[in-house]
Every structure is written in structure tokens, then in C-alpha cells.
Design a protein around this motif. Structure first.
Motif, short mmCIF file in Angstrom:
data_model
loop_
_atom_site.label_atom_id
_atom_site.label_comp_id
_atom_site.label_asym_id
_atom_site.label_seq_id
_atom_site.Cartn_x
_atom_site.Cartn_y
_atom_site.Cartn_z
N LEU A 185 0.82 -1.21 0.00
CA LEU A 185 0.00 0.00 0.00
C LEU A 185 0.86 1.26 0.00
O LEU A 185 0.60 2.21 -0.76
N SER A 186 1.88 1.30 0.83
CA SER A 186 2.76 2.48 0.90
C SER A 186 3.48 2.71 -0.42
O SER A 186 3.61 3.84 -0.90
N GLU A 187 3.94 1.61 -1.02
CA GLU A 187 4.67 1.72 -2.29
C GLU A 187 3.76 2.23 -3.40
O GLU A 187 4.14 3.09 -4.20
N LEU A 188 2.52 1.72 -3.43
CA LEU A 188 1.56 2.14 -4.45
C LEU A 188 1.24 3.63 -4.30
O LEU A 188 1.25 4.39 -5.28
N MET A 189 0.98 4.07 -3.08
CA MET A 189 0.65 5.48 -2.85
C MET A 189 1.85 6.38 -3.12
O MET A 189 1.69 7.52 -3.57
N GLY A 190 3.06 5.87 -2.84
CA GLY A 190 4.26 6.65 -3.17
C GLY A 190 4.39 6.88 -4.66
O GLY A 190 4.75 7.98 -5.11
N ASP A 191 4.06 5.85 -5.43
CA ASP A 191 4.09 5.96 -6.90
C ASP A 191 3.07 6.99 -7.38
O ASP A 191 3.36 7.83 -8.24
N ILE A 192 1.87 6.92 -6.82
CA ILE A 192 0.80 7.87 -7.20
C ILE A 192 1.21 9.29 -6.83
O ILE A 192 1.02 10.23 -7.61
N MET A 211 -0.15 6.23 5.13
CA MET A 211 -0.54 4.86 4.81
C MET A 211 0.09 3.87 5.78
O MET A 211 1.23 4.05 6.21
N PRO A 212 -0.63 2.80 6.13
CA PRO A 212 -0.03 1.74 6.96
C PRO A 212 0.93 0.90 6.12
O PRO A 212 0.81 0.83 4.89
N ASP A 213 1.89 0.29 6.79
CA ASP A 213 2.82 -0.60 6.10
C ASP A 213 2.13 -1.95 5.93
O ASP A 213 2.31 -2.88 6.72
N ALA A 214 1.28 -2.03 4.90
CA ALA A 214 0.44 -3.23 4.72
C ALA A 214 0.35 -3.58 3.25
O ALA A 214 0.73 -2.78 2.37
N ALA A 218 -4.73 -6.95 -5.05
CA ALA A 218 -5.39 -6.10 -6.05
C ALA A 218 -4.62 -6.14 -7.36
O ALA A 218 -3.45 -6.56 -7.41
N ASP A 219 -5.30 -5.73 -8.42
CA ASP A 219 -4.64 -5.54 -9.70
C ASP A 219 -3.95 -4.18 -9.64
O ASP A 219 -4.61 -3.13 -9.68
N ARG A 220 -2.65 -4.17 -9.51
CA ARG A 220 -1.93 -2.91 -9.24
C ARG A 220 -2.18 -1.86 -10.31
O ARG A 220 -2.41 -0.68 -10.00
N HIS A 221 -2.13 -2.25 -11.56
CA HIS A 221 -2.29 -1.29 -12.67
C HIS A 221 -3.64 -0.59 -12.60
O HIS A 221 -3.72 0.64 -12.64
N TRP A 222 -4.72 -1.38 -12.47
CA TRP A 222 -6.05 -0.79 -12.52
C TRP A 222 -6.42 -0.08 -11.22
O TRP A 222 -7.12 0.95 -11.26
N LEU A 223 -5.97 -0.59 -10.09
CA LEU A 223 -6.23 0.11 -8.83
C LEU A 223 -5.51 1.46 -8.82
O LEU A 223 -6.06 2.48 -8.37
N ARG A 224 -4.30 1.48 -9.33
CA ARG A 224 -3.57 2.76 -9.45
C ARG A 224 -4.34 3.73 -10.33
O ARG A 224 -4.44 4.92 -10.01
N GLU A 225 -4.87 3.23 -11.43
CA GLU A 225 -5.65 4.08 -12.35
C GLU A 225 -6.86 4.67 -11.63
O GLU A 225 -7.16 5.86 -11.75
N ALA A 226 -7.56 3.86 -10.85
CA ALA A 226 -8.76 4.33 -10.15
C ALA A 226 -8.41 5.39 -9.12
O ALA A 226 -9.04 6.46 -9.06
N LEU A 227 -7.42 5.11 -8.28
CA LEU A 227 -7.05 6.06 -7.23
C LEU A 227 -6.47 7.35 -7.81
O LEU A 227 -6.71 8.44 -7.29
N MET A 228 -5.71 7.22 -8.89
CA MET A 228 -5.18 8.41 -9.56
C MET A 228 -6.31 9.31 -10.04
O MET A 228 -6.26 10.54 -9.87
#
Length: 327
Positions: A185-192, A211-214, A218-228
Motif C-alpha cells: 500500500l505504501s509503495e503504491l501510494m508513493g508511486d501515485i 498509509m499503513p505498512d500493509a 489487487a490488480d496494481r495497474h487498474w487500482l492505481r488508475e482508479a485512485l489516480m
């Protein structure tokens, strides 16, 4: 047993009782004759009633073919005719529902195509205009380069629109399947955050992530797209000096993400519609197409998650995303 059977049994019992009471052959014959006549008349009347009801059903079937909204007559018959009548009405009701759904689908497709045409028409008009300007023989190199860059920008906009519409259609049809993996989660949010820092800086908006270290499945590509898309929407509607805060928590049931801003907020009129395709609120920018939040919602739903929004006009908006552990 139906009412008609009870009447026949009652008539037969009355004839038997009469015979027992009279105790004479002539009396019994008379009672049996009356019973036979009654049953004959009752059979004829029943047959006529059945034929009339079948004629009415045939007429109804003929008329309902031209008008599915035709109300069904009251179902009062018993026996096989009543069962037939009930089944016919059930089929008509099913056809009515399917017709209504198909009509709604066609209206939806018509509106969607109209919206797509409108969205593509604007950049195509700009491309056509700049192409005509490029044909001028006395145009200097600097202007020529500017027009070429603008054409490239408009082509990119059309490409983005078509790509997102295709993705949205695939998600709605259930064709596009998510491919879950363990995502930090932290890595994904850092990328965003890295991707949106420049946009936020240009608008003078502060980005805050906690973000918690957790991990989540999830599908990283599409979840990133949604949150972005959600975070970009918040940045676009937040004035200079404002903030966009992204917080996350996790428990045994779900991972909950909240995206909060202190921007312009969403009016009560617009709030129920912001996840609809091509919907543009009153405070939307001229460049907005109205796809981003609809795409985000469908991606989150495809992760067996939910998204909700609350907002106060002039104070800000909070998006809440819940991604459940079982996916």
C-alpha cells in the motif's frame, strides 16, 4: 379440488339422499334423472365458459403482440384453463420487462454515442482548423511547430478518450478481469504521489499521504488508475493553498482509503450523479470529459470494493474506498 368438483359431489350426494328418503324405484329414477340433467347442463355451461375464456385469451395474445403495455384481465378461472391463463400472463410480464430493459439499453447507447460524438468532435474541429493553418505558405517555422504540437495534443486527447471508453465498456460488460497480486500500500501510494506532485505544485495544492505498512490483494495497474483519477479530481477542484489528504487503515475485513480535500465541494444536485459516465458537474473544468470517476467506480467494484462520497459545497469533499479482504 376446485369449486366445480364440489358442486358435482354435492349434487350426487343430494340425489343419493333423495333416493334413500323416497325408497321407491320411481323416486330414485326421478332423482337420478334430475342429477343427470343437472350434470349435462353444468357440463354444457362449463364447456361454453371454457371456450369463451380461451377465445378471450387468444384475443389477448393477439392484441398484446402489438402492445406489450396492455393490462392483463383479472385471472379468476380454476383448473387447467386458470393455469394456462396464469402462465400466459407470466410470459407477457417477462416479455414486458425484457422489452423495457432493451428500450432503456438502446436509449443509453444512443445517449452514449451522442456524448462520444460530442467529445470527439471538439478536438477534431481543432485539428481541422490547425491543419488548414499549416497549409499557409507564408507560415513561419515557429508557428508551424506550435500548430503541429497542438495537433499532436488533440490526437492524444482523442486516443485517451477512446482508450478509457473501451476500458469502461469492458468493465461494465464484465469482460475486463482483474489480476490480483500482493500490492504494497505504501509503495503504491508513493508511486501515485510522485506522478501527481507536479500537477499539485502547479495548482498550489498540498498533497498529504498517511498509509499503513500493509499489503492488499489487487490488480496494481487498474487500482492505481482508479485512485489516480479520484485524487486528480480532488486536486482539480481545490484552490491554491488547499490540501488533498489520503489516509489508509486496514483490519481483518477490509482496507479503507479516504481521499479528502478542502476544495469547492459538490452541490447536492450533482452529488448523486458524479459516478455516471459523461456527467459533468457545474464546477467542472472545460477540459473535463466526465469519465474519470465513472472509470474509478467500475474498477473498484471489479475489486469487490465500494466507493462512497460526501461533500459540502464550498468546504470540501471526502471519497471513501473500501477494498474487502476476500477478492
Amino acid at each position: 379440488m376446485n369449486t366445480r368438483t364440489y358442486i358435482r359431489l354435492f349434487a350426487a350426494a343430494a340425489a343419493v339422499i333423495t333416493c334413500l328418503m323416497l325408497r321407491t324405484a320411481a323416486g330414485c329414477c326421478a332423482a337420478l334423472g334430475v342429477l343427470a340433467a343437472f350434470l349435462l347442463v353444468e357440463g354444457i355451461v362449463t364447456d361454453m365458459r371454457r371456450k369463451r375464456r380461451l377465445t378471450e385469451l387468444t384475443d389477448y395474445i393477439t392484441r398484446v403482440q402489438d402492445d406489450l403495455s396492455l393490462a392483463a384481465p383479472e385471472c379468476s378461472d380454476e383448473g387447467l384453463t386458470g393455469i394456462l391463463q396464469s402462465e400466459i400472463y407470466k410470459v407477457v410480464a417477462l416479455l414486458r420487462e425484457q422489452y423495457s430493459a432493451e428500450k432503456d439499453r438502446k436509449e443509453y447507447m444512443s445517449d452514449m454515442l451522442s456524448d462520444i460524438s460530442h467529445q470527439i468532435k471538439t478536438p477534431l474541429t481543432a485539428i481541422q482548423l490547425m491543419t488548414e493553418l499549416l497549409e499557409q505558405s507564408d507560415l513561419d517555422a515557429e508557428k508551424r511547430m506550435q500548430y503541429a504540437e497542438k495537433i499532436d495534443s488533440q490526437v492524444g486527447r482523442i486516443t485517451w478518450l477512446i482508450r478509457n471508453l473501451l476500458t469502461l465498456s469492458q468493465l461494465e460488460a464484465g469482460v475486463l478481469k482483474m489480476k490480483p497480486t500482493a500490492v504494497g500500500l505504501s509503495e503504491l501510494m508513493g508511486d501515485i504521489r510522485t506522478s501527481l506532485e507536479i500537477m499539485a505544485e502547479v495548482r498550489g495544492v498540498t498533497l498529504e499521504f498517511e498509509m499503513p505498512d500493509a499489503e492488499i490483494d489487487a490488480d496494481r495497474h487498474w487500482l492505481r488508475e482508479a485512485l489516480m483519477n479520484i485524487i486528480k479530481n480532488c486536486i482539480e477542484h481545490t484552490d491554491e493553498g488547499g490540501y488533498v489528504r489520503v489516509n489508509g487503515t486496514q483490519n481483518n475485513i477490509c482496507t479503507e482509503l479516504t481521499i479528502e480535500d478542502n476544495g469547492s465541494g459538490i452541490s447536492e444536485k450533482d452529488l448523486p450523479h458524479i459516478f455516471e459516465r459523461f456527467y459533468k458537474a457545474d464546477n467542472s473544468s472545460p477540459q473535463s470529459v466526465g469519465i474519470g470517476l465513472a472509470l474509478a467506480k467500475n474498477i473498484i467494484n471489479a475489486h469487490s470494493g465500494i466507493i462512497a462520497v460526501s461533500s459540502t459545497k464550498g468546504k470540501g469533499t471526502v471519497f471513501t474506498v473500501k477494498l474487502y479482504t476476500v477478492f
